[in-house]
Structure formats: C-alpha cells, structure tokens
Design an enzyme around this catalytic site. Structure first.
Site, short mmCIF file in Angstrom:
data_model
loop_
_atom_site.label_atom_id
_atom_site.label_comp_id
_atom_site.label_asym_id
_atom_site.label_seq_id
_atom_site.Cartn_x
_atom_site.Cartn_y
_atom_site.Cartn_z
CG HIS A 94 -2.06 0.95 1.06
ND1 HIS A 94 -1.97 2.28 1.37
CD2 HIS A 94 -3.30 0.75 0.56
CE1 HIS A 94 -3.12 2.87 1.08
NE2 HIS A 94 -3.94 1.96 0.58
CG ASP B 215 -8.36 -4.61 -2.91
OD1 ASP B 215 -9.57 -4.40 -2.70
OD2 ASP B 215 -7.62 -3.78 -3.44
N1 CMC Z 1 4.15 -7.54 -4.97
C1 CMC Z 1 5.47 -7.48 -5.22
N2 CMC Z 1 6.21 -6.35 -5.10
C2 CMC Z 1 5.57 -5.24 -4.73
C3 CMC Z 1 4.19 -5.22 -4.45
C4 CMC Z 1 3.47 -6.43 -4.59
N3 CMC Z 1 2.14 -6.47 -4.35
N4 CMC Z 1 3.81 -3.96 -4.13
C5 CMC Z 1 4.92 -3.22 -4.18
N5 CMC Z 1 6.00 -3.99 -4.53
C6 CMC Z 1 7.40 -3.57 -4.63
C7 CMC Z 1 7.68 -2.77 -5.88
O1 CMC Z 1 8.02 -3.59 -6.96
C8 CMC Z 1 8.82 -1.89 -5.40
O2 CMC Z 1 9.98 -2.67 -5.38
P1 CMC Z 1 11.42 -2.01 -5.70
O3 CMC Z 1 11.64 -1.01 -4.60
O4 CMC Z 1 12.35 -3.16 -5.68
O5 CMC Z 1 11.29 -1.37 -7.05
C9 CMC Z 1 8.44 -1.58 -3.95
O6 CMC Z 1 7.66 -2.71 -3.53
C10 CMC Z 1 7.65 -0.30 -3.77
O7 CMC Z 1 6.51 -0.37 -4.60
P2 CMC Z 1 5.84 0.86 -5.31
O8 CMC Z 1 5.18 0.40 -6.58
O9 CMC Z 1 6.81 2.00 -5.40
O10 CMC Z 1 4.75 1.23 -4.23
P3 CMC Z 1 3.48 2.12 -4.46
O11 CMC Z 1 3.21 2.81 -3.19
O12 CMC Z 1 3.66 2.97 -5.67
O13 CMC Z 1 2.34 1.06 -4.81
C11 CMC Z 1 0.51 -0.40 -4.71
C12 CMC Z 1 1.33 0.69 -3.98
C13 CMC Z 1 -0.72 -0.72 -3.88
C14 CMC Z 1 0.07 0.11 -6.08
C15 CMC Z 1 1.41 -1.67 -4.87
O14 CMC Z 1 1.79 -2.14 -3.59
C16 CMC Z 1 0.72 -2.79 -5.66
O15 CMC Z 1 0.73 -2.75 -6.88
N6 CMC Z 1 0.09 -3.79 -4.96
C17 CMC Z 1 -0.61 -4.85 -5.65
C18 CMC Z 1 -1.98 -4.37 -6.11
C19 CMC Z 1 -2.94 -4.19 -4.97
O16 CMC Z 1 -3.10 -5.04 -4.10
N7 CMC Z 1 -3.65 -3.04 -4.99
C20 CMC Z 1 -4.65 -2.68 -3.97
C21 CMC Z 1 -4.20 -1.52 -3.15
S1 CMC Z 1 -5.17 -1.22 -1.66
C22 CMC Z 1 -6.77 -0.86 -2.15
C23 CMC Z 1 -6.92 0.10 -3.27
O17 CMC Z 1 -6.27 1.13 -3.32
O18 CMC Z 1 -7.77 -0.18 -4.13
#
Ligand code: CMC
Length: 392
Positions: free
Chosen positions: A269, A326
């Site tokens: 998140h 989720d």
């Molecule tokens: N699985 C694997 N790696 C992950 C995941 C994941 N679910 N989420 C983040 N990472 C990694 C990402 O690859 C990055 O790694 P590195 O530093 O090596 O490049 C690091 O963690 C930071 O990730 P980020 O993309 O910079 O983080 P963010 O704050 O931009 O993204 C997020 C947040 C929710 C989009 C992301 O965690 C994600 O895509 N999660 C999976 C989808 C999901 O479950 N979404 C629902 C979110 S909660 C409810 C809602 O908002 O609808």
C-alpha cells in the site's frame, strides 16, 4: 522549469485540505470524521457511515430516517435506461457497464449550472442509491434473469442483495450474517482520502464537470488492478493456487522477480507501511463468516498460508508489504455468492459516499482551484520543420 519539483504519483504532495478521513500509515490508523474504522465497522451501518462522511456528523435518529427514506425514494433508475443494458455485448465487464450507466445519468437527470443545496442533496441521494440499482441490474442482465426492482420496504444492503439474488421463480431468503458482512464491506471501503479514484473525482470535479460524469471518472480509475481491481485478481490467484494444489510460492517468486511485471495481488500500500486496519477487520469477519456451518472455503486457508509465507520473506519485509483491504475482502464476497467479476463493482458502491463527500468538500471550499499539475519536460529542444519530402 526551475521551480517545479518532480513528485511522481504525488507521494509527497498534499493536493488539498480535507476534514473527511485521517490516515496514519505507520501506525495503521484509519478514521472517518474522527471515528475509528474498527468502531464504525463493529457498531455502525453503511447508510449511517455514508451520512457521516457526507455531513461530518453521525445522524440523529430523525436525520437517519430521512436520509434512508430519500435513498429508497431515489433508487429507481429511469425506465428508458433499461434499454442500454441490452446494447452491451455479452461478457462485458460490469465495471465498463457501471461507468457508462453512471455517466448516462447526466442525460436523464440534468442539473442546473448553479447548484442549490436541495439539488445537491438530491444528486448525492441519486448516486449513492442508483449505483447499487445499476450494479444489480447489470448482473441480472448478464445472467439473463428478469430485473428485480428496488423495494421501499428494504434497507440499503438488504435491498441490494435482494435485487441481485431474488427471482420470481425461486425463494430467496436473506442471511442476516451475509447482509451484515456486506454492509461492513461497504463501510470499510467508504473512503480512503486521496487515493487514485478519489483524486480522479477531485480532478474531474475541479473543472466543474457534471457530477455524474465526475462519479464515472472515479469508477474508471477504480477499475485498475493496482487499485480496486485487485480484489478480483486476488481471488483469481487463490483459485489458481487451489487448482494447482500448491501453496502459492510460485506467485510469490513471480512477484519478487524484477524481470516480471506481476505483483502479489492484495499486498502493499502507498500509505500503510505496517498493516492495513481494514484488512485486519476483514480477516476477522472472514473467520466468523466462514466458521458458520456449510460456509467453509478452502481459499481462506490458502490466503492465510500465503500471508504467512510472504510475511516471513525478506523481499516483503524490507519493502514493508502487508496484506491490504483487497486481500481478504473477496472471500467475504464469495461467501455471499457475488461473482468474481462483480467484486470491483461492490467496491464502487461502497466508495460512492466517499467520492461525493470529497466532491462536496471541494465545491464548498473557499476557492475551487482547477487541478493542473506541471511537469518536467524531457523532450526535444526547438527543431526546424521540414517539408514531408525532405524528411530523412
Ligand atoms: N508484490 C510485489 N512487489 C511489490 C508489491 C506487490 N504487491 N507492491 C509493491 N511492490 C514492490 C515494488 O516492486 C517496489 O519494489 P522495488 O523497490 O524493488 O522497485 C516496492 O515494492 C515499492 O513499490 P511501489 O510500486 O513503489 O509502491 P506504491 O506505493 O507505488 O504502490 C501499490 C502501492 C498498492 C500500487 C502496490 O503495492 C501494488 O501494486 N500492490 C498490488 C496491487 C494491490 O493489491 N492493490 C490494492 C491496493 S489497496 C486498495 C486500493 O487502493 O484499491
């Protein structure tokens, strides 16, 4: 461009002042208008929470009755809109249908340029109530069953489940525990400050666009798998693990692989870096619901095992990735018989009061500033135009 700071995804930019929802991502705190999410989930009902988000205070009994009655009176969509459902191809994703139908409300319920408070309240009631009717109708259409109209005798969540599952040719009895679980699902999804869809609502709304189109913009943004679309993907992942007979290690390894774009759905998140309080409430609720006789779901055990494995893995620990809202929500929806492709639609029903609370807050702010971020330009410098036959 010297004075422009790059902040991709606005992780460090406060885009507005807001008095609706408070989040402390390190401590796992979420409050609506000052009330802890755990307390609201336990003691409140969705319609009451919708009122709280929209008006800032919990309603008194009389106010709650009035609001609830207005929602019931606003729940029917214009009869002519029914034709639209027939125009979508079979197999259309219900989120595409929902976004289209909600935008089309703008043509059936035209609104004046200058909004007075009575009109504003009616618009809010239409959207909060009709999004639920449209959702249920799109499901009935998809399975080829006759539409079940909303009933003035039923409360919000009960009404929705009745429209989804009742039929003229079979008995349908609402299970109290399911009604409560879905109502709680709606409460937990009702607002989450400046997330992607709410920011889209504020962005579209800041141009003073028609509010039905603005709500549709929220639905479109919510659809994506990194946002609301994740709940559908989590269940698809758990089903796959179940079918393959594994423990999910394969999905975890894939999510860790930097050469792959796949992520562990339902994990991570932007704001919560310790735990997501909504996921904790939902996990408990799942436990309660699935412990009822005849309601076990093998996917719940798979989800718990997957969580355990991921939480011991350095990759997830070092990046502070925990189950989000989720991860467990889909199991509750499955127990209620909601088909997987409707999961994000239910998220949209829950989030509608939050979107509208933000739209109203923006509208009543001292000044509505149009959202217009800047950029750091990285393209070509000035180039001379060449006639078409001279281009190499
Ligand atoms: N699985 C694997 N790696 C992950 C995941 C994941 N679910 N989420 C983040 N990472 C990694 C990402 O690859 C990055 O790694 P590195 O530093 O090596 O490049 C690091 O963690 C930071 O990730 P980020 O993309 O910079 O983080 P963010 O704050 O931009 O993204 C997020 C947040 C929710 C989009 C992301 O965690 C994600 O895509 N999660 C999976 C989808 C999901 O479950 N979404 C629902 C979110 S909660 C409810 C809602 O908002 O609808």
């Amino acid at each position: 461009t010297g004075y422009i700071t790059l902040d991709e995804g606005y992780g460090n930019t406060g885009a507005c002042e807001s008095a609706i929802t408070y989040i402390d991502g390190d401590k796992g705190i979420l409050r609506y208008r000052g009330y802890a999410i755990e307390e609201l989930a336990e003691k409140s009902r969705f319609v009451e929470v919708a009122y709280l988000l929209l008006h800032g205070e919990l309603p008194k009994a009389e106010q709650l009755l009035q609001f609830s009655t207005r929602l019931n009176e606003s729940s029917i969509i214009h009869e002519d809109m029914h034709h639209f459902f027939n125009g979508f191809p079979r197999g259309s994703h219900p989120m595409g249908i929902l976004a289209t139908m909600v935008a089309s409300l703008s043509t059936f319920y035209p609104i004046p340029d200058e909004l007075d408070s009575a009109t504003e309240i009616q618009i809010v009631a239409n959207l909060v109530s009709q999004v639920r009717t449209i959702a249920a109708f799109s499901y009935k259409k998809s399975i080829g069953e006759p539409l079940i109209y909303p009933s003035y005798k039923l409360k919000y969540t009960r009404n929705f489940l009745n429209m989804m599952f009742a039929s003229p040719v079979r008995d349908y009895e609402l299970d109290e525990d399911i009604v409560r679980a879905i109502d709680m699902f709606f409460i937990l999804h009702a607002d989450h400050e400046q997330n992607c869809s709410t920011s889209s609502v504020r962005t579209a709304g800041s141009s003073m666009a028609n509010v039905y189109a603005v709500a549709s913009a929220g639905i479109c943004a919510l659809w994506g798998p990194r946002h609301g679309g994740a709940n559908q993907q989590v269940i698809q992942m758990l089903e796959q693990i179940h079918a393959d007979g594994g423990d999910g290690t394969e999905f975890i390894n894939q999510a860790k692989d930097k050469n792959s774009t796949s992520r562990l759905m339902g994990f991570g998140h932007r704001v919560y870096k310790n735990f997501d309080p909504r996921a904790q409430v939902l996990k408990q609720q799942c436990d309660k619901l699935l412990n009822k006789s005849g309601m076990t779901d093998p996917l719940f055990d798979i989800a718990r095992r997957l969580e355990e494995i991921a939480l011991k893995d350095d990759y997830f620990i070092s990046r502070k990735l925990y189950p989000n809202v989720d991860f467990y929500s889909g199991l509750i929806l499955r127990a209620a018989g909601i088909p997987t492709n409707m999961f994000t639609v239910l998220f949209a029903i829950g989030r509608m009061p939050g979107w509208l609370a933000h739209w109203r807050e923006m509208l009543h702010a001292k000044q509505v500033t149009i959202t217009r971020p800047r950029q750091i330009y990285v393209g070509e410098t000035l180039r001379r135009y060449q006639d078409v036959d001279q281009r190499s």
